[in-house]
Design an enzyme around this catalytic site. Sequence first.
Site, PDB file in Angstrom:
ATOM      1  N   THR A  36       0.832  -1.213   0.000  1.00 46.60           N
ATOM      2  CA  THR A  36       0.000   0.000   0.000  1.00 46.60           C
ATOM      3  C   THR A  36       0.861   1.256   0.000  1.00 46.60           C
ATOM      4  O   THR A  36       0.460   2.306  -0.476  1.00 46.60           O
ATOM      5  CB  THR A  36      -0.911   0.037   1.250  1.00 46.60           C
ATOM      6  OG1 THR A  36      -0.085  -0.090   2.414  1.00 46.60           O
ATOM      7  CG2 THR A  36      -1.941  -1.072   1.231  1.00 46.60           C
ATOM      8  N   GLY A 114      -9.295 -16.010   3.368  1.00 46.32           N
ATOM      9  CA  GLY A 114     -10.049 -14.928   4.008  1.00 46.32           C
ATOM     10  C   GLY A 114     -11.248 -14.509   3.178  1.00 46.32           C
ATOM     11  O   GLY A 114     -12.099 -13.741   3.637  1.00 46.32           O
ATOM     12  N   CYS A 144      -5.853 -21.935   5.950  1.00 45.26           N
ATOM     13  CA  CYS A 144      -4.849 -22.835   6.545  1.00 45.26           C
ATOM     14  C   CYS A 144      -5.526 -24.001   7.259  1.00 45.26           C
ATOM     15  O   CYS A 144      -5.074 -25.149   7.149  1.00 45.26           O
ATOM     16  CB  CYS A 144      -3.960 -22.059   7.511  1.00 45.26           C
ATOM     17  SG  CYS A 144      -4.869 -21.063   8.702  1.00 45.26           S
ATOM     18  N   ASN A 145      -6.616 -23.737   7.973  1.00 47.30           N
ATOM     19  CA  ASN A 145      -7.303 -24.815   8.686  1.00 47.30           C
ATOM     20  C   ASN A 145      -7.937 -25.808   7.719  1.00 47.30           C
ATOM     21  O   ASN A 145      -7.830 -27.020   7.889  1.00 47.30           O
ATOM     22  CB  ASN A 145      -8.388 -24.227   9.599  1.00 47.30           C
ATOM     23  CG  ASN A 145      -7.800 -23.698  10.891  1.00 47.30           C
ATOM     24  OD1 ASN A 145      -7.095 -24.418  11.601  1.00 47.30           O
ATOM     25  ND2 ASN A 145      -8.062 -22.441  11.197  1.00 47.30           N
ATOM     26  N   ASP A 175      -1.057 -13.888  14.341  1.00 45.65           N
ATOM     27  CA  ASP A 175       0.231 -14.234  13.732  1.00 45.65           C
ATOM     28  C   ASP A 175       1.343 -13.529  14.519  1.00 45.65           C
ATOM     29  O   ASP A 175       1.094 -12.496  15.159  1.00 45.65           O
ATOM     30  CB  ASP A 175       0.273 -13.772  12.269  1.00 45.65           C
ATOM     31  CG  ASP A 175      -0.551 -14.677  11.359  1.00 45.65           C
ATOM     32  OD1 ASP A 175      -0.853 -15.815  11.773  1.00 45.65           O
ATOM     33  OD2 ASP A 175      -0.899 -14.242  10.250  1.00 45.65           O
ATOM     34  N   HIS A 223      -2.098 -23.789  14.828  1.00 48.31           N
ATOM     35  CA  HIS A 223      -3.421 -24.241  15.274  1.00 48.31           C
ATOM     36  C   HIS A 223      -3.286 -25.728  15.583  1.00 48.31           C
ATOM     37  O   HIS A 223      -2.479 -26.423  14.957  1.00 48.31           O
ATOM     38  CB  HIS A 223      -4.463 -24.160  14.163  1.00 48.31           C
ATOM     39  CG  HIS A 223      -4.600 -22.825  13.504  1.00 48.31           C
ATOM     40  ND1 HIS A 223      -4.885 -21.664  14.179  1.00 48.31           N
ATOM     41  CD2 HIS A 223      -4.541 -22.468  12.190  1.00 48.31           C
ATOM     42  CE1 HIS A 223      -4.980 -20.657  13.320  1.00 48.31           C
ATOM     43  NE2 HIS A 223      -4.771 -21.118  12.106  1.00 48.31           N
TER      44      HIS A 223
END
Length: 346
Positions: A36, A114, A144-145, A175, A223
């Site tokens: 950005t 996401g 990821c899960n 994170d 996780h």
Amino acid sequence: MARVKVAINGYGTIGKRVADAIDAQNDMEIVGVTKTGPSFGCEMAAKKGFDLYCTSDDKDMISSFEDSRFVCKGGLKDLLSKSDVVIDCSPGKMGATNLKKYQEAGVKSIFQGGEKHSLTGLSYTSCANHLENFGAETTRVVSCNTTGLSRTLVPLYDLCGSLKVECTMIRRAADPGDSNKGPINAIKPVLKVPSHHGPDVMTVKPEIEINSLAVAVPTTIMHVHAIIADLPENHGLTTEKILDIWKGTPRVIVMNGQGNRITTTAEVMEMARDIGRKWGDLHEIFVWEDGVRLIGNRLYYFQAIHQESDVIPENVDCVRALMKLEQSWTESVTKTDQAISRYYNI
Ligand SMILES: NC(=O)c1ccc[n+]([C@@H]2O[C@H](COP(=O)([O-])OP(=O)(O)OC[C@H]3O[C@@H](n4cnc5c(N)ncnc54)[C@H](OP(=O)(O)O)[C@@H]3O)[C@@H](O)[C@H]2O)c1
């Protein structure tokens, strides 16, 4: 053959890792990455020799780079004009706006977990549905899960022909690089029940019946999934046979926790740092051998997911699917993983 030209839109936690994984391959190349504005992450892009662009086409945003030591080559449109496919690694929920820009530029696109499945109508995990994504215009690499669940459940489903799964996702709160997320001294159940994680597996393997609960805990590393899977009658499997299947499954590591003194996620991550990938990443799903037990038709197991990195090689395979570079998911996985290993000299 000319290499596929890949743009990374959003050079953050996931974007910087995907960029390295693409850079490691011999059938694709990075044509640019976006930020950005100037920040410490630009330094790494410069060191790698990746051209830097702005996430926006807004003149003020592009000119914010002028007072910095980083050279910005232009806005997103400029980058897209040089690309065959863009990997969108922007923070979640920006997908709808970004997808429009990619479509206008006539560039194929890959989103991250996401974003919702409804954005693209198609999702991706190498072991579950590589061919379904072959030649697609846009898709989403699942979270990821969901990637972690797919890695161990899909080979089991392929063997049994039916699976009913209940799992609890014990999630990292933030994170390592996040300073604005929590909890830092609490255990926070996700009060939307069931959580989206389990059912998301059905976007890549609808045949697996799965539900999940989730709880966030104050850790930044990994996780853990606590999984109960009901196999069909007459499955003919034993705990040992299931372990053998996973030992032969790409991107799954099975290790005895007590024997190796790897009984927590801290030790799994320490082992990952020993392996030698950048950032101490662990692309593989870690299954504790001594935490797996089949009792009758019911299978119990734990697995750990390095949230920042298990999806990274999936993005590479996904480029091969969209760009029709490799039809076989196993061939793609082998190519991807061997190239990454060479890159890091592992
Ligand atoms: N982190 C994980 O553990 C994890 C795991 C699996 C999947 N995911 C998914 O991966 C995606 C990226 O997450 P992340 O953790 O990498 O996020 P992140 O670390 O916050 O990085 C996001 C990047 O996107 C850039 N950005 C900001 N606005 C943008 C825009 N409008 N268009 C394009 N890029 C923009 C940011 O630029 P600046 O650097 O200039 O701010 C930053 O580089 C999300 O969908 C997330 O759910 C994350």
